[in-house]
Design a protein around this motif. Structure first.
Motif, PDB file in Angstrom:
ATOM      1  N   PHE A 226     -37.777 -25.678 111.365  1.00 44.46           N
ATOM      2  CA  PHE A 226     -38.517 -24.417 111.512  1.00 44.46           C
ATOM      3  C   PHE A 226     -37.564 -23.226 111.369  1.00 44.46           C
ATOM      4  CE2 PHE A 226     -39.927 -20.924 114.243  1.00 44.46           C
ATOM      5  CZ  PHE A 226     -41.173 -20.639 113.668  1.00 44.46           C
ATOM      6  N   ALA A 227     -36.363 -23.366 111.923  1.00 44.56           N
ATOM      7  CA  ALA A 227     -35.378 -22.292 111.812  1.00 44.56           C
ATOM      8  C   ALA A 227     -35.000 -22.058 110.355  1.00 44.56           C
ATOM      9  CB  ALA A 227     -34.140 -22.630 112.640  1.00 44.56           C
ATOM     10  N   LEU A 228     -34.854 -23.142 109.582  1.00 48.42           N
ATOM     11  CA  LEU A 228     -34.538 -22.999 108.159  1.00 48.42           C
ATOM     12  C   LEU A 228     -35.681 -22.316 107.407  1.00 48.42           C
ATOM     13  CD1 LEU A 228     -32.787 -26.350 107.125  1.00 48.42           C
ATOM     14  CD2 LEU A 228     -31.738 -24.143 107.606  1.00 48.42           C
ATOM     15  N   GLU A 229     -36.896 -22.753 107.703  1.00 56.23           N
ATOM     16  CA  GLU A 229     -38.054 -22.151 107.043  1.00 56.23           C
ATOM     17  C   GLU A 229     -38.171 -20.664 107.379  1.00 56.23           C
ATOM     18  OE1 GLU A 229     -41.347 -24.476 108.275  1.00 56.23           O
ATOM     19  OE2 GLU A 229     -40.753 -26.264 107.136  1.00 56.23           O
ATOM     20  N   TYR A 230     -37.864 -20.322 108.613  1.00 56.44           N
ATOM     21  CA  TYR A 230     -37.930 -18.926 109.033  1.00 56.44           C
ATOM     22  C   TYR A 230     -36.937 -18.076 108.239  1.00 56.44           C
ATOM     23  CZ  TYR A 230     -37.727 -14.812 112.039  1.00 56.44           C
ATOM     24  OH  TYR A 230     -37.760 -13.522 112.514  1.00 56.44           O
TER      25      TYR A 230
ATOM     26  N   GLY B 187     -36.046 -18.792 105.223  1.00 56.59           N
ATOM     27  CA  GLY B 187     -36.355 -18.928 103.801  1.00 56.59           C
ATOM     28  C   GLY B 187     -35.480 -19.917 103.070  1.00 56.59           C
ATOM     29  N   LEU B 188     -34.960 -20.926 103.785  1.00 65.90           N
ATOM     30  CA  LEU B 188     -34.072 -21.924 103.188  1.00 65.90           C
ATOM     31  C   LEU B 188     -34.767 -23.274 103.111  1.00 65.90           C
ATOM     32  CD1 LEU B 188     -30.780 -21.000 105.098  1.00 65.90           C
ATOM     33  CD2 LEU B 188     -31.386 -20.372 102.751  1.00 65.90           C
ATOM     34  N   SER B 189     -34.357 -24.078 102.133  1.00 69.40           N
ATOM     35  CA  SER B 189     -34.942 -25.408 101.953  1.00 69.40           C
ATOM     36  C   SER B 189     -33.950 -26.468 102.406  1.00 69.40           C
ATOM     37  CB  SER B 189     -35.308 -25.644 100.483  1.00 69.40           C
ATOM     38  OG  SER B 189     -36.238 -24.675 100.039  1.00 69.40           O
ATOM     39  N   PRO B 190     -34.417 -27.530 103.070  1.00 74.55           N
ATOM     40  CA  PRO B 190     -33.524 -28.594 103.538  1.00 74.55           C
ATOM     41  C   PRO B 190     -33.093 -29.508 102.389  1.00 74.55           C
ATOM     42  CG  PRO B 190     -35.784 -29.128 104.091  1.00 74.55           C
ATOM     43  CD  PRO B 190     -35.812 -27.757 103.493  1.00 74.55           C
ATOM     44  N   THR B 191     -32.147 -29.056 101.611  1.00 77.40           N
ATOM     45  CA  THR B 191     -31.635 -29.848 100.505  1.00 77.40           C
ATOM     46  C   THR B 191     -30.116 -29.919 100.567  1.00 77.40           C
ATOM     47  OG1 THR B 191     -31.377 -29.915  98.092  1.00 77.40           O
ATOM     48  CG2 THR B 191     -31.786 -27.769  99.090  1.00 77.40           C
ATOM     49  N   SER B 192     -29.558 -31.049 100.198  1.00 74.04           N
ATOM     50  CA  SER B 192     -28.112 -31.241 100.281  1.00 74.04           C
ATOM     51  C   SER B 192     -27.351 -30.379  99.281  1.00 74.04           C
ATOM     52  CB  SER B 192     -27.769 -32.721 100.050  1.00 74.04           C
ATOM     53  OG  SER B 192     -28.222 -33.146  98.772  1.00 74.04           O
ATOM     54  N   GLU B 193     -28.057 -29.808  98.316  1.00 71.60           N
ATOM     55  CA  GLU B 193     -27.392 -28.963  97.320  1.00 71.60           C
ATOM     56  C   GLU B 193     -27.240 -27.514  97.785  1.00 71.60           C
ATOM     57  OE1 GLU B 193     -29.617 -29.322  93.752  1.00 71.60           O
ATOM     58  OE2 GLU B 193     -29.112 -31.448  93.439  1.00 71.60           O
ATOM     59  N   ASP B 194     -27.913 -27.151  98.860  1.00 69.41           N
ATOM     60  CA  ASP B 194     -27.860 -25.788  99.380  1.00 69.41           C
ATOM     61  C   ASP B 194     -26.793 -25.718 100.472  1.00 69.41           C
ATOM     62  OD1 ASP B 194     -28.258 -23.302 100.593  1.00 69.41           O
ATOM     63  OD2 ASP B 194     -30.409 -23.328 100.175  1.00 69.41           O
ATOM     64  N   ILE B 195     -25.644 -25.122 100.166  1.00 75.26           N
ATOM     65  CA  ILE B 195     -24.526 -25.068 101.110  1.00 75.26           C
ATOM     66  C   ILE B 195     -24.912 -24.297 102.373  1.00 75.26           C
ATOM     67  CG2 ILE B 195     -22.175 -24.210 101.457  1.00 75.26           C
ATOM     68  CD1 ILE B 195     -21.636 -24.700  98.525  1.00 75.26           C
ATOM     69  N   LEU B 196     -25.600 -23.178 102.199  1.00 71.72           N
ATOM     70  CA  LEU B 196     -25.983 -22.358 103.344  1.00 71.72           C
ATOM     71  C   LEU B 196     -26.961 -23.100 104.251  1.00 71.72           C
ATOM     72  CD1 LEU B 196     -25.763 -19.677 104.827  1.00 71.72           C
ATOM     73  CD2 LEU B 196     -27.615 -18.800 103.365  1.00 71.72           C
ATOM     74  N   ALA B 197     -27.936 -23.780 103.655  1.00 76.05           N
ATOM     75  CA  ALA B 197     -28.911 -24.530 104.451  1.00 76.05           C
ATOM     76  C   ALA B 197     -28.228 -25.646 105.235  1.00 76.05           C
ATOM     77  CB  ALA B 197     -30.000 -25.098 103.544  1.00 76.05           C
ATOM     78  N   CYS B 198     -27.311 -26.356 104.579  1.00 70.89           N
ATOM     79  CA  CYS B 198     -26.571 -27.431 105.254  1.00 70.89           C
ATOM     80  C   CYS B 198     -25.788 -26.879 106.438  1.00 70.89           C
ATOM     81  CB  CYS B 198     -25.622 -28.116 104.281  1.00 70.89           C
ATOM     82  SG  CYS B 198     -26.421 -29.097 102.996  1.00 70.89           S
ATOM     83  N   THR B 199     -25.112 -25.740 106.217  1.00 71.19           N
ATOM     84  CA  THR B 199     -24.267 -25.159 107.258  1.00 71.19           C
ATOM     85  C   THR B 199     -25.090 -24.681 108.446  1.00 71.19           C
ATOM     86  OG1 THR B 199     -22.679 -24.444 105.565  1.00 71.19           O
ATOM     87  CG2 THR B 199     -22.502 -23.422 107.742  1.00 71.19           C
ATOM     88  N   ILE B 200     -26.201 -24.016 108.177  1.00 73.42           N
ATOM     89  CA  ILE B 200     -27.033 -23.506 109.268  1.00 73.42           C
ATOM     90  C   ILE B 200     -27.677 -24.658 110.032  1.00 73.42           C
ATOM     91  CG2 ILE B 200     -29.129 -22.212 109.790  1.00 73.42           C
ATOM     92  CD1 ILE B 200     -28.390 -20.276 107.589  1.00 73.42           C
TER      93      ILE B 200
END
Length: 403
Positions: free
Chosen positions: A102-106, A108-121
């Motif tokens: 939910f925090a990622l969606e809030y 605007g990030l997608s839970p994908t291993s290719e997204d460095i920012l999403a992985c870090t958060i």
């Protein structure tokens, strides 16, 4: 103007916390805040001492800065491993934590291993709670002991509060975090007098307590990746069952830290960045780091030559030992602890060599404990005073012979 006003405010409150003041019992807390914001209240001003810009506060801050690459990698790799498992195993995002998603969606990030920012958060939402619990509980014990003894609260816990979370798996329950750091601070430090008097590394003491008290939760296959319903062994556990061929991923991935493991221990590259900073600032002992590495390489080569038909770890090459488990993290940040390590220059070589030999012995000869770095460092901590004793006696003997 703001800093000057704060300084004036703290100075006006000082009489209330000093001896005879209304809140004298809380002097330790006042002094800790004052020291954290500015400098220790008592400093050398005369000419009878050798003065240096490096005090305990600056030393702890320097080590904390050296740990920064490991912290970033801990957060990124925790999220990366979780997303990777969700993508490759067919479990999907349903196996991931709901509130973290939910925090990622809030954001605007997608839970994908290719997204460095999403992985870090996503990974930070595992690391930060563990870090906060460690510092709140450990800091409480520090303040309690300081208040009872009437001592100042030392800055030593600043580093312990970073090291301990980095040695833990992402999925550890927070109550175990609180219990582990409590044991490490009380039995590994405060019972011996506090900062500067402990002969065991407090962070490793707490980690060892959790390892033996809750082996299923701290060393099982499910704790290393933050995904519900997923079971996957660490690289060292894989090597213990099938040698290097059984390790998922290549040596390069292990060096970068893109493998399951304790949050801050997987990346050898991040640890090396920290090592360079510690050596350049004169905080970390390069002699200990080099001696641990050389002893590990030579010990691994010895077992490679001896060989074994039943134990695959006998054939594990030295370059694999150097990038697996907590070897790099322990060598750079734990073994070089100036309090629990040896203090003599010659003793540092023997101390490091003891760790290097012991880590390979624990890993290879006793594969029931594939991660031997923690036990090897604690074992060497116990013998550090004895090593220093013989080193000093050797120096005295040589001086007598010269005279």
């Amino acid at each position: 103007m703001l800093f000057k006003g704060l300084r004036t405010f703290l100075d006006k409150q000082a009489p209330l916390f000093e001896k005879g003041g209304r809140w004298h019992k809380f002097y330790s807390l006042y002094e800790a805040l004052d020291t954290f914001l500015y400098t220790p209240g008592k400093v050398t001003t005369g000419t009878t001492h050798v003065r240096d810009g490096m005090d305990l506060k600056r030393m702890m801050v320097t080590v904390a800065l050296a740990l920064f690459p490991c912290i970033l990698m801990a957060m990124y790799n925790t999220g990366y491993q979780a997303f990777l498992v969700a993508e490759s195993s067919g479990l999907g995002t349903g196996a991931l934590s709901d509130w973290r998603l939910f925090a990622l969606e809030y954001l605007g990030l997608s839970p994908t291993s290719e997204d460095i920012l999403a992985c870090t958060i996503y990974g930070s939402l595992y690391f930060v709670p563990i870090y906060l619990v460690t510092n709140m509980v450990g800091g409480l014990w520090e303040a309690l002991f300081a208040s009872v003894r009437g001592h100042e609260i030392n800055e030593g816990f600043l580093v312990t509060g970073l090291l301990f979370p980095l040695t833990l798996p992402a999925g550890i329950p927070l109550w175990q975090v609180a219990l582990g750091i409590s044991f490490g601070v009380i039995f590994g430090k405060e019972l011996f007098g506090g900062t500067g008097k402990n002969f065991l590394n407090p962070a490793l003491t707490g980690r060892a307590f959790l390892f033996f008290a809750y082996p299923a939760q701290i060393s099982g296959d499910r704790v290393w990746v933050a995904v519900d319903g997923h079971s996957g062994a660490t690289a060292l556990s894989q090597a213990a069952t099938g040698g290097t061929e059984a390790i998922t991923g290549g040596w390069g991935e292990a060096f970068l830290g893109l493998i399951p493991g304790s949050m801050g221990e997987t990346s050898t590259l991040a640890c090396l960045l920290g090592a360079a900073y510690l050596i350049l600032t004169g905080i970390g002992s390069w002699k200990i780091m080099v001696s641990v590495t050389l002893a590990t390489v030579l010990s691994a080569l010895f077992f490679n030559v001896v060989g074994s038909d039943t134990n695959p770890l006998f054939s594990l090459p030295p370059h694999w030992h150097l990038v697996l488990g907590g070897f790099a993290f322990g060598t750079i940040f734990m073994a070089t602890d100036p309090v629990s390590a040896t203090m003599t220059e010659k003793g540092k070589w023997f101390y490091g060599a003891l760790i290097g030999v012991m880590v390979v012995l624990v890993r290879v000869v006793n594969p029931a404990f594939p991660e031997g770095m923690m036990l090897a460092i604690l074992f060497a901590n116990v013998f550090a005073p004895l090593i220093d004793h013989f080193a000093i006696q050797g120096n005295i003997k040589r001086r007598r012979l010269r005279s």
